[in-house]
Design a protein around this motif. Structure first.
Motif, mmCIF file in Angstrom:
data_model
loop_
_atom_site.group_PDB
_atom_site.id
_atom_site.type_symbol
_atom_site.label_atom_id
_atom_site.label_comp_id
_atom_site.label_asym_id
_atom_site.label_seq_id
_atom_site.Cartn_x
_atom_site.Cartn_y
_atom_site.Cartn_z
ATOM 1 N N UNK A 205 0.829 -1.212 0.000
ATOM 2 C CA UNK A 205 0.000 0.000 0.000
ATOM 3 C C UNK A 205 0.860 1.257 0.000
ATOM 4 N N UNK A 206 1.914 1.241 0.777
ATOM 5 C CA UNK A 206 2.811 2.396 0.836
ATOM 6 C C UNK A 206 3.550 2.567 -0.494
ATOM 7 N N UNK A 207 3.966 1.465 -1.096
ATOM 8 C CA UNK A 207 4.760 1.522 -2.324
ATOM 9 C C UNK A 207 3.938 2.029 -3.508
ATOM 10 N N UNK A 208 2.704 1.529 -3.682
ATOM 11 C CA UNK A 208 1.952 1.838 -4.895
ATOM 12 C C UNK A 208 1.331 3.227 -4.867
ATOM 13 N N UNK A 209 1.197 3.827 -3.717
ATOM 14 C CA UNK A 209 0.756 5.218 -3.656
ATOM 15 C C UNK A 209 -0.762 5.399 -3.609
ATOM 16 N N UNK A 210 -1.166 6.629 -3.346
ATOM 17 C CA UNK A 210 -2.567 6.953 -3.074
ATOM 18 C C UNK A 210 -3.497 6.657 -4.256
ATOM 19 N N UNK A 211 -3.091 7.023 -5.473
ATOM 20 C CA UNK A 211 -3.999 6.884 -6.613
ATOM 21 C C UNK A 211 -4.317 5.417 -6.887
ATOM 22 N N UNK A 212 -3.299 4.572 -6.922
ATOM 23 C CA UNK A 212 -3.541 3.149 -7.179
ATOM 24 C C UNK A 212 -4.319 2.539 -6.024
ATOM 25 N N UNK A 213 -4.021 2.969 -4.801
ATOM 26 C CA UNK A 213 -4.776 2.490 -3.638
ATOM 27 C C UNK A 213 -6.259 2.827 -3.755
ATOM 28 N N UNK A 214 -6.555 4.046 -4.174
ATOM 29 C CA UNK A 214 -7.955 4.469 -4.258
ATOM 30 C C UNK A 214 -8.723 3.648 -5.293
ATOM 31 N N UNK A 215 -8.074 3.292 -6.406
ATOM 32 C CA UNK A 215 -8.759 2.520 -7.446
ATOM 33 C C UNK A 215 -8.902 1.048 -7.060
#
Length: 397
Positions: A205-215
């Motif tokens: 979750x930390x690595x992929x970042x906010x945008x990918x997490x939100x999707x």
């Protein structure tokens, strides 16, 4: 918990029925819509801001703006089928990281590796002969190539070369990893493993970042469909029609908002909430199809054949089309091509190109996607042979 499992079992059974044909057709159509948006951006003059000679051309041209919404359709379908596979094996106590990773990675790499090589060849030709300025330096290109092999595009590296659609593949891969990790955190009884899985999940979750997490939330909508109970009202044809209409409205909203023609007066890429609306409406459509179509009714054989055909090369089409479009565009630009005005003839030309690209993707899929089961079997047998050899070494010692 038992009620949720019962709901899952019913939906799992329904997914093997007539509904699978509709979902296959939607997957194939989504890939074609992505192709059309990328093709339209290179083919037509003033793409996205044109005056149309008549309503027919306007309607056909509108399909060129639905590639972005089509990717959201892919996310929901992926969430539906991948989470179904994970949950089924966990519920049946057959879960294995080895089997899961072999299945997922063989499915991805059997198309991704040839697609990356084809991107290199197409971009190199366009760069050397047709004034395509992409290859800045060899180190950056190699780094991007390797990064895309490990699904790190948009995270640590760029999408490789002209193959812009690869951005979604990194999101998909990390969702494949996150979902079983989250499930195993709650299903595992051993505290040590819970802690390990929790650390892995937080790290991803930390690595992929906010945008990918939100999707990931949109991807999970496919999972939610697996647990929704059937209600009598959904069997109404009106509900099915309403769900389809909602999907159409949601998909049309995206390009309007993206281009600043609705609610805002400027171009924006902040589209999460409209994408969430697309995901919700499409999930509702899947739900209405699952519980509204009688499983006992016989499927139309022609529709079944077409659906399976489209689905069989949809992944190849998605990863193959843009480097070819880019190469042909720069070849045309060097020879004086400046774009087509939108009319019936130019739309007909686009349709012909789409058909040709689908034929090419189908041929490509015969040596890639069609070989997935062979690759999986080969890898699993290699693992088994390695185990046997390891035992023999131990016995000799």
């Amino acid at each position: 918990m038992n009620r949720m499992y019962n709901n899952f079992s019913k939906v799992n059974d329904l997914l093997d029925g007539k509904v699978s044909n509709y979902l296959d057709f939607m997957r194939g159509l989504a890939a074609i819509l992505v192709l059309m948006e990328h093709l339209g951006s290179r083919l037509f003059v003033g793409y996205g801001y044109l005056q149309f000679p008549n309503a027919i051309v306007k309607l056909l041209y509108l399909l060129n703006l639905l590639g972005g919404p089509a990717v959201i359709v892919f996310f929901v379908l992926s969430g539906l089928f991948i989470s179904r596979t994970v949950l089924k094996t966990i519920f049946e106590n057959k879960w294995s990281w080895k089997s899961y990773l072999v299945n997922r990675l063989s499915r991805l790499y059997v198309v991704l590796i040839p697609a990356l090589l084809l991107t290199f060849i197409a971009d190199k030709i366009a760069s050397n002969y047709f004034n395509y300025r992409w290859y800045t330096n060899d180190f950056t290109n190699i780094k991007d190539f390797i990064g895309n092999l490990f699904y790190l595009q948009t995270i640590f590296v760029r999408t490789y070369g002209s193959n812009a659609p690869l951005w979604s593949l990194s999101s998909e891969f990390w969702y494949y990893m996150l979902f079983p990790v989250f499930i195993l955190i709650f299903r595992n009884q051993r505290k040590a493993l819970k802690i390990v899985y929790s650390i892995i999940a937080l790290g991803i979750l930390f690595m992929i970042g906010q945008r990918i997490n939100s999707y990931f939330l949109i991807w999970l909508l496919g999972t939610v469909v697996l647990f929704l109970p059937s209600i009598h009202l959904v069997k109404s044809k009106i509900i099915m029609s309403v769900s389809f209409l909602l999907v159409c409205i949601a998909m049309l909203l995206r390009p309007l908002i993206n281009n600043g023609r609705l609610f805002i007066d400027h171009h924006t890429n902040n589209l999460f909430f409209v994408d969430l609306f697309i995901g919700l409406s499409f999930s509702f459509l899947i739900y209405s199809l699952l519980h509204g179509i009688e499983k006992k009714n016989k499927a139309n054989k022609w529709f079944e054949k077409i659906s399976k055909l489209l689905a069989s090369f949809s992944f190849s089409l998605y990863l193959l089309h843009y480097p070819i479009i880019n190469l042909v565009y720069y070849w045309g630009a060097k020879n004086g091509f400046t774009g087509l005005q939108p009319n019936l003839l130019s739309v007909f030309i686009e349709i012909i190109i789409v058909v040709l690209m689908c034929m090419l993707a189908f041929l490509f899929s015969r040596i890639t996607e069609a070989r997935t089961n062979f690759v999986r079997t080969f890898i699993m047998r290699s693992f088994d042979m390695f185990k046997v050899d390891k035992r023999k070494v131990k016995e000799m010692m």
